[in-house]
Structure formats: C-alpha cells, structure tokens
Design a protein around this motif. Structure first.
Motif, PDB file in Angstrom:
ATOM      1  N   GLN A 295      -6.393  -9.504  -0.416  1.00 36.60           N
ATOM      2  CA  GLN A 295      -7.228  -8.392   0.031  1.00 36.60           C
ATOM      3  C   GLN A 295      -6.412  -7.403   0.860  1.00 36.60           C
TER       4      GLN A 295
ATOM      5  N   ASP B 262      -3.176  -6.981   0.588  1.00 36.76           N
ATOM      6  CA  ASP B 262      -2.275  -6.332  -0.370  1.00 36.76           C
ATOM      7  C   ASP B 262      -2.995  -5.204  -1.093  1.00 36.76           C
ATOM      8  N   SER B 263      -4.227  -5.486  -1.555  1.00 44.66           N
ATOM      9  CA  SER B 263      -4.996  -4.457  -2.254  1.00 44.66           C
ATOM     10  C   SER B 263      -5.229  -3.253  -1.353  1.00 44.66           C
ATOM     11  N   ALA B 264      -5.554  -3.536  -0.100  1.00 42.74           N
ATOM     12  CA  ALA B 264      -5.834  -2.460   0.848  1.00 42.74           C
ATOM     13  C   ALA B 264      -4.584  -1.615   1.082  1.00 42.74           C
TER      14      ALA B 264
ATOM     15  N   GLN C 297      -7.721   1.076   9.090  1.00 48.51           N
ATOM     16  CA  GLN C 297      -8.720   1.197   8.013  1.00 48.51           C
ATOM     17  C   GLN C 297      -8.896  -0.135   7.288  1.00 48.51           C
TER      18      GLN C 297
ATOM     19  N   LEU D  99     -12.537  -1.425   7.071  1.00 43.56           N
ATOM     20  CA  LEU D  99     -13.224  -1.270   5.782  1.00 43.56           C
ATOM     21  C   LEU D  99     -13.145  -2.510   4.902  1.00 43.56           C
ATOM     22  N   VAL D 100     -12.124  -3.356   5.127  1.00 37.66           N
ATOM     23  CA  VAL D 100     -11.907  -4.479   4.209  1.00 37.66           C
ATOM     24  C   VAL D 100     -12.051  -5.838   4.908  1.00 37.66           C
TER      25      VAL D 100
ATOM     26  N   PRO E 221     -15.699  -6.338   7.413  1.00 39.17           N
ATOM     27  CA  PRO E 221     -16.973  -6.527   6.699  1.00 39.17           C
ATOM     28  C   PRO E 221     -17.066  -7.885   6.010  1.00 39.17           C
ATOM     29  N   GLN E 222     -15.926  -8.391   5.533  1.00 41.46           N
ATOM     30  CA  GLN E 222     -15.953  -9.700   4.874  1.00 41.46           C
ATOM     31  C   GLN E 222     -15.967 -10.830   5.898  1.00 41.46           C
TER      32      GLN E 222
ATOM     33  N   ARG F 155     -19.399 -11.495   7.589  1.00 39.64           N
ATOM     34  CA  ARG F 155     -20.331 -12.281   6.772  1.00 39.64           C
ATOM     35  C   ARG F 155     -20.036 -13.769   6.897  1.00 39.64           C
TER      36      ARG F 155
ATOM     37  N   PHE G  77     -22.576 -11.813  -0.676  1.00 42.03           N
ATOM     38  CA  PHE G  77     -22.075 -11.068  -1.828  1.00 42.03           C
ATOM     39  C   PHE G  77     -21.444 -11.961  -2.874  1.00 42.03           C
ATOM     40  N   GLU G  78     -21.102 -13.203  -2.511  1.00 39.97           N
ATOM     41  CA  GLU G  78     -20.520 -14.076  -3.527  1.00 39.97           C
ATOM     42  C   GLU G  78     -21.641 -14.701  -4.344  1.00 39.97           C
ATOM     43  N   ALA G  79     -21.384 -14.918  -5.632  1.00 34.70           N
ATOM     44  CA  ALA G  79     -22.427 -15.475  -6.487  1.00 34.70           C
ATOM     45  C   ALA G  79     -22.724 -16.921  -6.093  1.00 34.70           C
TER      46      ALA G  79
END
Ligand SMILES: Nc1ncnc2c1ncn2[C@@H]1O[C@H](COP(=O)(O)OP(=O)(O)OP(=O)(O)O)[C@@H](O)[C@H]1O
Ligand SMILES: [Mg+2]
Lengths: 242, 250
Positions: free
Chosen positions: B150, B152-154, B163, B167-168, B171-172, B175, B248-250
């Motif tokens: 995550q 790395d993606s950011a 940020q 933003l990443v 928020p996760q 939860r 948010f996870e299934a």
C-alpha cells in the motif's frame, strides 16, 4: 524512449542484487525485461520507476538523468505510472475513487474535472459498470485493469509493469494483456517485466535478458529469443518455452 | 431449520438477558435478602453527581489517552532508536505496573513535586497515561498491519508521506483498530473507578459512601453496576455499528 542505464549497483543487507547492470536501448516504445526468478528484474524496474535509488550507477530517459533526492524523485514518479503484480488498489476506496485520488490530490484537478477525465477510459475498457465497486468486489483481472487505468489517467510519459498478470488465471491474464496491447496501439510507452514469452515477443520493441544482476543480452525480440547465444539464456528459455 | 436459527438478533438478546435476570432474582430469593431501597434513595443525588463526575473524567481521559496513544504509537513505529526506546519504555512501564500504584505515586509524589494539587486533573492525567499505553500498542499494530504494497502504491502515484498517512494508511488502520479501541475505552471507564483511592468523588467512591451511611451494600452497588453499563453498553453498540459501516473487505 531512449533508456540508458549505466553500471547500476543495488545491495540489500550486504547482498549484491544488481551487479553493475548496464542497458542501452534504441528510441523504442516498449521494452520487456525477462529472466530467471531472483535475477533482479523487479529491483531494476523499481529504480527505473523512481521508487528506489540505486547504490551506484546512473539512469537516464531520453537524455534526462533520474534524480536521487526523494522530493525530485517524487516529481519524477508523478510523470510516470507503475503497476505491480498485485495489491495496487486502495481497498478502502471504490474503483472510481482509486482513479480520482491521484488526479485530485497529486495533479490538482477538481473532483468534477477528474470524473470527466476518467469517464471515457472507463467506458473504453468496459469498466464503467464496475466503477462503484470496492476492490474486494472486483475480479483479479478487473482490479489490474483499474490499476492500469489509474496509472494511465494522469497522462504519464510512460508506464512500468512488474508482472501484471502473474497473479491471475489464464482468462484474466488475456484480458489484461489485451488492454496492454491496446495501449501499445495507442502509442503508450512502457517497460514491462513478464514471464509471458509469446506476449513479450509480439509486444516488445526490444527485450532485455536480466540474470544475476546484469543484462546478459538485449535487442530485438527475434535476436534474443531465437538465437539464444548465451548458455544461461538457452537454459532459461528451454525451461519456460516447453 | 428450527426457530432459534431464524429469530431476530434483538429478540435473542432480550431472551438471554431475561434468563440471566431470572437466575439472579432466584439467587436473591433464596438468600432471602432484606432489601432496603428507601435508605439508598435518600442519597440518589450522590449517585447522580458521582456518575456525572465519572462521565466527565472518562470523556476527558478518553480524548487525552487517544492523543497520547497516537503520539506513542508513532514513537514505537519510529526508525530512530532513541525515539522508539522512549515509546517502548513508556508502554512497558505503564502496562507492567498496577494503575493503583501509578495513581498513588502520580498524586502523592509527582503531582506534589511539581505543585499540581487539583486531584481531578492529576487523576485524569494518570488515567490518560495509563490507557494511552494500551492505545499505543493498538495503534502501532494497526499501522503495522497495513501492507508495504500500500505504501509502494501510494509512493508510485506520487503522494507525499503526509498524504500517504492521511489518505491511505490511516483510513485503513482506523478500521482495523476500531474494535480494540472500543474495548480499551470500555476498560478506561471501569478503570476510572480506581480514582476513588485518591479521594476523587466519582461514581464508585460515592457508592462506597452511600454504603457506609446506609449499611445497604447491594442497594449501593447494584446501581453502581447499572450506571457503568449505562456508559459501556452504548459504547460497545456504537463501536459495532461503526465497524459494520466502515467494513470494506469481503
Ligand atoms: N527489499 C529487499 N530486501 C532484501 N533482498 C531483496 C529485496 N528485494 C529483492 N531482494 C533480493 O534481490 C534479488 C533479486 O530480486 P528481484 O525481486 O529483483 O528479482 P526478480 O528478477 O524480480 O525475480 P522474480 O522473477 O521472482 O520476481 C533476490 O535474491 C531477492 O531476494
Ligand atoms: Mg520480480
């Protein structure tokens, strides 16, 4: 793009992963990196995409050297796009919000302008119907195609793909490869790591064979894949091209 | 499929509480306890005041302990050895010693030494530091649970570190930590009862006083239990509701 990498060295905890890697390409649109596992492809791609700084050596694209300090590298990363093998998307955001995030927070578009920007690409790649789903509700192939779109909608100079299909089953693999093929036809530049040899042959302007932290051979696909001059290339290809 | 599989959740709760209450009532009937609610009723004002004090102290400690816990979690996650050590020593020291001792030392030694003589302020601060140590570990775990991919993606899309956090990561992480944080807040509310040892006139101390005046132990302490449940049950329910909303996870 004209890529020129010289004497790249990268070490992790004392082990040398890139060992004086050099690579020069012609003015090409697509470069594909192939080679055995652990050979250094990901390490090289992370340097090319501005995520990591090499311990030694230099890289330039079209004659412009990559910076070494983090702030300048961040500016560089904003001009390119990177797609990893998996887990690219932010799981707490819908597919649409994943696309909007860089547009709004990095590239300064208003939310309305960002929505307008992504509308057409979502439709063109048949993803509009899934835009409001969370990543957990998408198939692996849909996730990767959204990840590619997220990298694409900021209008990057080029994209970097690190085995974008190796976590996918064959059907999803072909839908992602089809998308990349479309992008090539539209003129998008990219560097891609893949084990899909048939795809590499048809998509690559040049192929570089990376093994033991060096480029052992590079050039036109036919030269690399058919001549197999080097013993290590021969054994690599005989293992994967059954 | 029998009815027990299909009965509404709320009804199941009502049934279980009713059975439990019946058992308790039966136990009281057996020991033939002579109830004396009238004596305790005289002191109802004391219960109300004590309960309000507990609400106020808990709320203040809740806010401060989350701030302390957040800062301490960043210390624990730091790459700088000295900063990490500060966080680690704080957390281990607090979690390894009883709150009772911390309150006594905090009030009679530390607070006296620095000339802080408002026992409500001292008590709330000690309680916040105590709870903050547990919050710190919860927050640290939440931050550590976000995969490197995550970050790395950011970075790949050009987010700044701030940020990325805003933003990443947060928020996760929020939860993830919501359930344990809610549990810690419930503990905090109950732990505030220990403030009675430094003579803070909160809910528990007031109930003890009513008991001393009326010699009606159960009549003094049953309302105490009810008063704490009145705070903790809605908190648990709120946490469960928030959790279901942000999943948010299934
Ligand atoms: N962050 C890291 N820390 C330590 N070692 C690393 C790190 N990243 C890579 N390596 C090591 O560097 C070597 C090259 O890894 P790299 O991921 O670049 O190979 P690759 O060619 O991409 O392999 P694959 O085809 O399996 O993805 C491996 O031996 C790997 O264990
Ligand atoms: Mg790799």
């Amino acid at each position: 793009m004209l890529l020129h990498a010289r004497d790249l060295v990268q070490r992790f905890d004392g082990t040398t992963v890139l060992d004086g890697l050099s690579l020069t390409t012609g003015d090409i649109q697509s470069l594909v990196l192939v080679g055995p596992s652990g050979g250094g492809k990901t390490t090289l791609l992370r340097i090319l995409s501005g995520l990591d700084v090499p311990a030694g050596g230099s890289v330039s694209f079209d004659g412009v050297p990559l910076p070494r300090d983090e702030a300048a590298l961040r500016d560089y990363r904003r001009t390119v796009g990177t797609v990893f093998q998996a887990y690219n998307l932010f799981p707490h955001l819908s597919a649409l919000d994943n696309l909007l995030l860089p547009l709004v927070h990095v590239h300064g578009l208003t939310p309305a302008a960002a929505r307008e920007r992504v509308r057409e690409p979502l439709e063109r790649f048949h993803l509009a119907a899934h835009a409001h789903k969370r990543p957990a509700e998408l198939s692996g192939g849909q996730k990767q195609r959204i990840a590619i779109l997220r990298a694409l909608v900021v209008r990057p100079r080029r994209l970097f793909f690190d085995e974008p299909t190796s976590a996918l089953d064959p059907e999803m693999t072909s839908e992602v490869l089809e998308m990349i093929r479309k992008l090539k036809a539209e003129g998008v530049q990219f560097v891609m790591v893949t084990h899909e040899m048939a795809f590499a042959r048809s998509i690559a302007d040049e192929i570089a064979f990376v093994s033991d932290g060096r480029v052992l051979a590079s050039g036109a696909p036919a030269d690399i894949l058919d001549r197999c001059a080097d013993e290590r290339l021969r054994s690599f290809f005989s293992r994967i091209l059954i | 499929m029998c009815y027990a599989d299909r009965m509404p959740r709320w009804l199941a709760h009502v049934v279980v509480v009713a059975v439990f209450a019946a058992l308790v009532a039966a136990a009281f009937a057996r020991i033939e306890y002579a109830w004396n609610w009238a004596g305790v009723w005289e002191y109802r004002q004391k219960f109300v005041q004590g309960w309000l004090a507990t609400v106020g102290i808990s709320f203040a400690a809740l806010v401060v302990s989350m701030l302390v816990g957040g800062v301490a979690a960043l210390c624990l996650s730091s790459r700088l050895p000295l900063v990490e050590a500060v966080g680690r020593v704080y957390v281990e020291f607090i979690r390894g010693t009883p709150l009772l001792v911390q309150l006594l030392i905090g009030f009679y030694v530390v607070a006296s030494a620095v000339g802080l003589d408002n026992r409500y302020v001292v008590g709330t601060l000690v309680l916040s530091l105590f709870s903050g140590a547990y919050m710190a570990e919860i927050f640290r775990g939440g931050l550590a649970a976000i995969p490197q991919a995550q970050r790395d993606s950011a970075r790949a899309i050009g987010l700044t570190p701030w940020q990325t956090l805003r933003l990443v990561i947060l928020p996760q992480a929020l939860r993830l930590v919501l359930p344990p944080v809610a549990g810690q807040l419930v503990s905090l509310i109950k732990d505030s009862s220990l403030l009675s040892v430094i003579a803070i006139s909160e809910f528990t101390l007031n109930a003890q006083e009513v008991n001393a005046f009326t010699y009606s132990t159960l009549e003094s302490y049953l309302p105490l239990a009810a008063g704490y449940l009145l705070l903790t049950l809605p908190l648990s329910a709120l946490a469960r509701w928030l959790e279901s909303r942000v999943r948010f996870e299934a």
